[in-house]
Every structure is written in C-alpha cells, then in structure tokens.
Design an enzyme around this catalytic site. Structure first.
Site, PDB file in Angstrom:
ATOM      1  N   LYS A   9     -13.211  15.500  21.837  1.00 37.54           N
ATOM      2  CA  LYS A   9     -13.195  16.219  22.869  1.00 37.54           C
ATOM      3  C   LYS A   9     -13.510  17.508  22.232  1.00 37.54           C
ATOM      4  O   LYS A   9     -13.176  17.634  21.159  1.00 37.54           O
ATOM      5  CB  LYS A   9     -11.741  16.311  23.408  1.00 37.54           C
ATOM      6  CG  LYS A   9     -11.405  17.163  24.434  1.00 37.54           C
ATOM      7  CD  LYS A   9      -9.777  17.275  24.533  1.00 37.54           C
ATOM      8  CE  LYS A   9      -9.807  18.355  25.556  1.00 37.54           C
ATOM      9  NZ  LYS A   9      -8.237  18.855  25.907  1.00 37.54           N
ATOM     10  N   GLN A  10     -14.184  18.437  23.062  1.00 41.43           N
ATOM     11  CA  GLN A  10     -14.596  19.796  22.462  1.00 41.43           C
ATOM     12  C   GLN A  10     -14.197  20.951  23.528  1.00 41.43           C
ATOM     13  O   GLN A  10     -14.674  20.759  24.970  1.00 41.43           O
ATOM     14  CB  GLN A  10     -16.056  19.800  22.187  1.00 41.43           C
ATOM     15  CG  GLN A  10     -16.307  21.261  21.588  1.00 41.43           C
ATOM     16  CD  GLN A  10     -17.636  21.337  20.967  1.00 41.43           C
ATOM     17  OE1 GLN A  10     -18.083  20.367  20.297  1.00 41.43           O
ATOM     18  NE2 GLN A  10     -18.331  22.657  20.599  1.00 41.43           N
ATOM     19  N   GLY A  11     -13.105  21.813  23.370  1.00 42.53           N
ATOM     20  CA  GLY A  11     -12.704  22.683  24.199  1.00 42.53           C
ATOM     21  C   GLY A  11     -13.478  23.992  23.779  1.00 42.53           C
ATOM     22  O   GLY A  11     -14.121  24.184  22.969  1.00 42.53           O
ATOM     23  N   GLU A  13     -11.545  26.377  22.413  1.00 46.19           N
ATOM     24  CA  GLU A  13     -10.840  26.910  21.374  1.00 46.19           C
ATOM     25  C   GLU A  13     -10.934  25.942  20.047  1.00 46.19           C
ATOM     26  O   GLU A  13     -10.592  26.213  18.917  1.00 46.19           O
ATOM     27  CB  GLU A  13      -9.500  27.239  21.626  1.00 46.19           C
ATOM     28  CG  GLU A  13      -9.152  28.237  22.508  1.00 46.19           C
ATOM     29  CD  GLU A  13      -9.425  29.525  22.165  1.00 46.19           C
ATOM     30  OE1 GLU A  13      -9.163  29.610  20.756  1.00 46.19           O
ATOM     31  OE2 GLU A  13      -9.925  30.390  22.910  1.00 46.19           O
ATOM     32  N   ASP A 128      -0.617  25.958  28.995  1.00 47.44           N
ATOM     33  CA  ASP A 128      -1.972  25.419  29.484  1.00 47.44           C
ATOM     34  C   ASP A 128      -1.512  24.242  30.023  1.00 47.44           C
ATOM     35  O   ASP A 128      -2.103  22.778  29.675  1.00 47.44           O
ATOM     36  CB  ASP A 128      -2.994  25.371  28.290  1.00 47.44           C
ATOM     37  CG  ASP A 128      -4.147  24.819  28.748  1.00 47.44           C
ATOM     38  OD1 ASP A 128      -4.633  25.011  30.144  1.00 47.44           O
ATOM     39  OD2 ASP A 128      -5.105  24.223  28.121  1.00 47.44           O
TER      40      ASP A 128
END
Length: 218
Positions: A9-11, A13, A128
């Site tokens: 996963k890449q968000g 932040e 969040d």
C-alpha cells in the site's frame, strides 16, 4: 531498501510493506520525507510523527483495544515494524453477501462502537477513521481491529473526539449507501462504552451542523 519486502500500500504519508521479521510476517510502515521542508526540520517532524503513531498504538494495546502489536520502532529510518493481521477490511466485508445481512451489520457495528468508545476513553484520537482502517481478524471470527494510526494524537477535548466520529460517519455515507441504521448502532454501542460519550455525541450534533453549513456554502 527493506530486505525481502513487498509493497502492499502507498498513501500520501507512508508506504506499507509486508516483510519477514523475527521468523514471522510483519507490516513495516515507512513514512515519507517531505522534500519541500528544510532537511533538519523534516527529520525532526517525521521522527516525531513516527514516535507519536507508535505511542498511540501502544497506549491502545495497554488498554486491551485490538490494534496491531508494535514490534520495533526505527526513528532514524522512519519505520514502524508491527503485527501483520490476516483478514479483510470492514469496507470489503460490507459489500459481501454476508456483510449485507442485518445480523452481521449489527454485530460489526457493536464491535466498532465499543472499540471507539474504549479508544476515546484513553484520550486517543484516531484522526482518519474510515471503513478501510477497520480490519476484521480471520482467526477470531472477525473481531474488529483499528489500524493506521498515522494521523493519531492524544487529546482530552470533546470536540476532537466528536470530529473523529464525524469523519467515520462521512466515510460510511460516501462509501456505503443505506448504512444509516448501522451507523446509529455504532453510536449506540459507543454511547454505552465511552466515559464522556453523552457530551461527545451531543458535540457530534454541532459538528454535523457545521458540516452541513459548509456543504451548503460550498
């Protein structure tokens, strides 16, 4: 580069990897540096953010709230090594045929409400809350786990906790149509397990009003 790591996963932040750690699979979360910030300031702020996330997770663990166990924190490289949880997100679950049944939604709603009540009791604000950040453990028959504390912080303010609930309510209404009853069940369970829940739920009404005004003006 993290050895034998698989990016899952890449968000905005952080990047999240799955990798072997101490003879088990673990999640490794790596926070990004920000190129637009002064390097010294960036290092300080990113390290502080890593420590804050790990502390909020540990605080929840001590209070027996189901969250990923923290194995190790590497502030030099902005890494948190934590438990890998086998299961699916509440977001994924709610689109399955099982997840759309009234009975299943009631059970999940009660678990979510209790977990959030307990979290706010120890003054942790998630920051969040979405149905993607609520996991259901495979090995315990789907008990709900709170994950991704990247924006979490400690606060005693009623307003902060009400906003936390409002963020989740918005996530439900935008991602899961016709789940108003389920969200009311979350709030009911929250009200039964939170210390200052009456004040927080009252404040939630104010936050909703402000949200509606902003929507009308926008």
């Amino acid at each position: 580069m993290i050895h034998n790591a698989q990016l899952i996963k890449q968000g905005a932040e952080a990047k999240v990897y799955l990798a072997p750690f101490c003879q088990r699979q673990a999640i490794i979360k790596e926070r990004f540096t920000k190129a637009y910030r002064h390097p010294t300031l960036d290092k300080k702020l990113t390290s502080r953010r890593v420590v804050q996330e790990a502390r909020c997770l540990s605080r929840c663990q001590k209070a027996r709230i189901d969250t990923p166990t923290v194995y190790m924190v590497d502030t030099e490289n902005y890494l948190i090594y934590m438990e890998y949880i086998e299961g699916c997100s509440v977001r994924e679950y709610l689109v399955t045929s099982e997840g759309q049944s009234e009975e299943a939604q009631t059970k999940v709603a009660q678990e979510i409400g209790r977990a959030l009540g307990q979290m706010h009791n120890i003054d942790v604000v998630h920051g969040d809350l979405t149905t993607s950040n609520l996991l259901m453990r495979s090995e315990t028959g789907g008990s709900v786990v709170l994950i991704d504390f990247g924006l979490s912080y400690v606060s005693q303010l009623i307003e902060d906790k009400a906003v936390d609930l409002y963020v989740l309510e918005r996530a439900f209404s935008s991602t899961h149509p016709n789940t108003e009853v389920m969200f009311e069940q979350i709030l009911k369970a929250y009200g039964e397990s939170g210390k200052a829940s009456k004040q927080i739920l009252k404040k939630l009404e104010d936050v909703r009003m402000r949200g509606r005004k902003r929507s009308m003006l926008g």
